[in-house]
Design an enzyme around this catalytic site. Structure first.
Site, short mmCIF file in Angstrom:
data_model
loop_
_atom_site.label_atom_id
_atom_site.label_comp_id
_atom_site.label_asym_id
_atom_site.label_seq_id
_atom_site.Cartn_x
_atom_site.Cartn_y
_atom_site.Cartn_z
N HIS A 146 -18.54 28.08 52.08
CA HIS A 146 -17.46 29.01 51.79
C HIS A 146 -16.67 29.30 53.07
CE1 HIS A 146 -20.53 31.54 53.60
NE2 HIS A 146 -19.60 32.45 53.82
N HIS A 186 -18.36 27.10 56.03
CA HIS A 186 -19.69 27.20 56.62
C HIS A 186 -20.69 27.55 55.53
CE1 HIS A 186 -17.70 31.13 56.93
NE2 HIS A 186 -18.89 31.70 56.85
N ARG A 211 -35.21 34.04 57.16
CA ARG A 211 -34.15 34.19 58.16
C ARG A 211 -33.42 35.50 57.91
NH1 ARG A 211 -28.51 33.07 58.36
NH2 ARG A 211 -27.78 32.39 60.43
N ASP A 249 -14.68 32.85 54.92
CA ASP A 249 -14.70 34.31 54.81
C ASP A 249 -13.30 34.83 54.47
OD1 ASP A 249 -17.35 34.23 55.44
OD2 ASP A 249 -17.13 34.96 57.50
#
Length: 514
Positions: A223, A279, A289, A225
């Site tokens: 996607h 990204h 994570r 941002d």
């Protein structure tokens, strides 16, 4: 663990529709090694302490920031003014909140005094495992942070205090970076101070649980941002990947650095001087994570326009853009984003009036012309007395050919197939109209073309080496009932099985492949 979201139960249909037998799953895992074995690189590293030195150092630092925003869309900063203590406390509190029972996290308005809907996990619109994000997050408006400790218990007080310290520091850093990027465009104003307020920005606390089938599921789908810029603090597990020079790279973690990335609004506002790049986060089979992100956003009424001529994008409000993104996800399962706001003519514009041209030659050559012309989408008009002159009107049934390379394979495959229908194309006057789209290497553009193909009632034939792009095309066509053919995929899979090796996924015009 009872703290983990119920991924398997909620998305059991998607798991059931995936490969069931172990042998087939093993083959897919072998062939998908390319999805996770990507080059690991360090982002441009910028020392912000240089901003406080002499004029020469300051100017050099601001130039590096603008260059990284233009060439990468991502960079990392050190000596950023946020202490190690604040960052570590933020992470500790973040781990604590995600370790709470799942049913408590779902009651965030009662449990943490956050706004209802702040806690999010998975992907409700997913129709395949490749569309599922294996993660959970708290999406927190910064105005909610000070009230989250209102229950006056030790847990919420320490969480609120840690978030507030973190948010104040990253908000200041975001404003500083935005002003630098604005100045390097030749502007000087209070735009970001006036439009990007605490009431419009937000934090996102992320957790990516260990995933049992990491080769098939993203932690966070590819996607861009939808903000001006994002500041990210991540742990050392790794998993962040981005597109650089047309290929995916893995970002090497740096425990001293914060990651900065440009959002869609800054790309539009800068007239494409700064890049908002795709990204994603890949999953890990054994490690969880954590990351925390700050999003610099304006008010919904803020109008985004570059002020440069010619402008790449028409002006639009942030509210309009958010609504457009939501519509994209509902219609396609993906965000199209900025390409739909371009000023230049696109594929959705009306076709020009049909053109007529004349061809001359021998009867045999004219028959070849007729077959070739019809395969190219031309309708043949013949008079009652054949004079050797051929009138060709551009009409016909549409065939869309889409490629992430030169398009040679797609075009020649379709033309070879059309050659089998010469009797229909010529003798019965069955016209077709072929459209070739080459170099399509981002999902947003792919979805634009697919949408237009559906609108025109076209068949959608594609050669896409990137498996995520091919899967996106397949799922979108399936969702909207668009007839389609994956030209490259079955051949690649058959050869991989025959040779017992995985394909390299070089694009077809890449060096080393002829």
């Amino acid at each position: 663990m009872d703290s983990d979201p119920p991924f398997h139960e909620t998305y059991k249909t998607l798991f059931a529709n995936s490969i069931d037998d172990e042998e087939s799953r093993t083959k897919i895992s072998q062939n998908n090694d390319r999805l996770v074995i990507v080059e690991e690189r360090e982002l441009p590293l910028i020392d912000l302490s240089r901003l406080g030195l002499d004029k020469l150092e300051n100017e050099g630092c601001t130039k590096e920031i603008a260059r990284a925003a233009h060439e990468w869309g991502f960079f990392q900063v050190i000596n950023h003014g946020i202490s190690k203590d604040i960052l570590e406390k933020m992470r500790d509190e973040q781990v604590k909140v995600f370790k709470q029972p799942f049913h408590n996290k779902c009651r965030e308005d009662k449990f943490l005094n956050f706004s209802a809907g702040s806690y999010r996990w998975g992907t409700p619109t997913a129709t395949s495992l490749r569309q599922l994000s294996w993660s959970e997050a708290f999406h927190i408006p910064t105005t909610d942070i000070s009230t989250s400790g209102a229950f006056n218990c030790n847990y919420t007080l320490t969480l609120s205090s840690s978030m507030e310290q973190f948010a104040i520091k990253v908000a200041s850093l975001a404003q500083k970076l935005a002003e630098i990027l604005e100045e390097k465009l030749g502007h000087k104003s209070n735009f970001f101070q006036e439009k990007c307020l605490p009431s419009t920005c937000h934090l996102r606390l992320n957790r990516y649980p260990p995933c049992p089938i990491p080769l098939e599921i993203f932690g966070l789908m590819p996607h861009t941002d939808s903000d001006f810029l994002t500041i990210l603090h991540q742990d050392q597990v790794g998993g962040l990947q981005l597109v650089k020079d047309g290929k995916w790279i893995a970002v090497k973690p740096n425990h001293e650095a914060l990651i900065i990335n440009i959002g869609d609004l800054f790309q539009a506002w800068s007239n494409d001087s700064y890049k908002s790049v795709q990204h994603c986060v890949v999953t890990n089979p054994t490690k969880e994570r954590f990351s925390a992100a700050y999003f610099l956003c304006p008010s919904y009424e803020t109008v985004i326009e570059s002020g440069s001529e010619p402008s790449v994008y028409r002006k639009f409000s942030f509210r309009e853009y958010r609504q457009k993104v939501q519509e994209d996800v509902q219609n396609f399962g993906y965000k199209v984003g900025l390409p739909s706001l371009g000023q230049s003519p696109d594929i959705s514009e009306p076709e020009p009036e049909p053109k007529v041209r004349k061809l001359k030659g021998s009867p045999q050559l004219n028959r070849w012309y007729r077959a070739r012309a019809v395969r190219l989408g031309h309708k043949l008009e013949r008079s009652s007395h054949w004079t050797g002159v051929l009138e060709v009107t551009i009409l016909g049934k549409p065939i869309y050919m889409v490629s992430d390379g030169t398009g040679w394979t797609a075009e020649h495959s379709v033309n070879a197939a059309l050659g089998q229908f010469e009797h229909c194309l010529v003798d019965r006057g069955c016209p077709v109209n072929t459209h070739l789209f080459s170099g399509i290497d981002v999902v947003e553009r792919l979805m634009e073309i697919k949408k237009q193909a559906t609108k025109e009632g076209a068949i959608f034939d594609y050669t896409l080496a990137d498996p995520s792009m091919a899967e996106a095309a397949k799922q979108a066509c399936k969702l909207w009932g668009t007839p389609s053919t994956d030209i490259l995929g079955p051949i690649t899979e058959a050869i991989a099985a025959h040779l017992g090796v995985s394909p390299s996924v070089l694009r077809r015009e890449a060096p080393g492949r002829n």
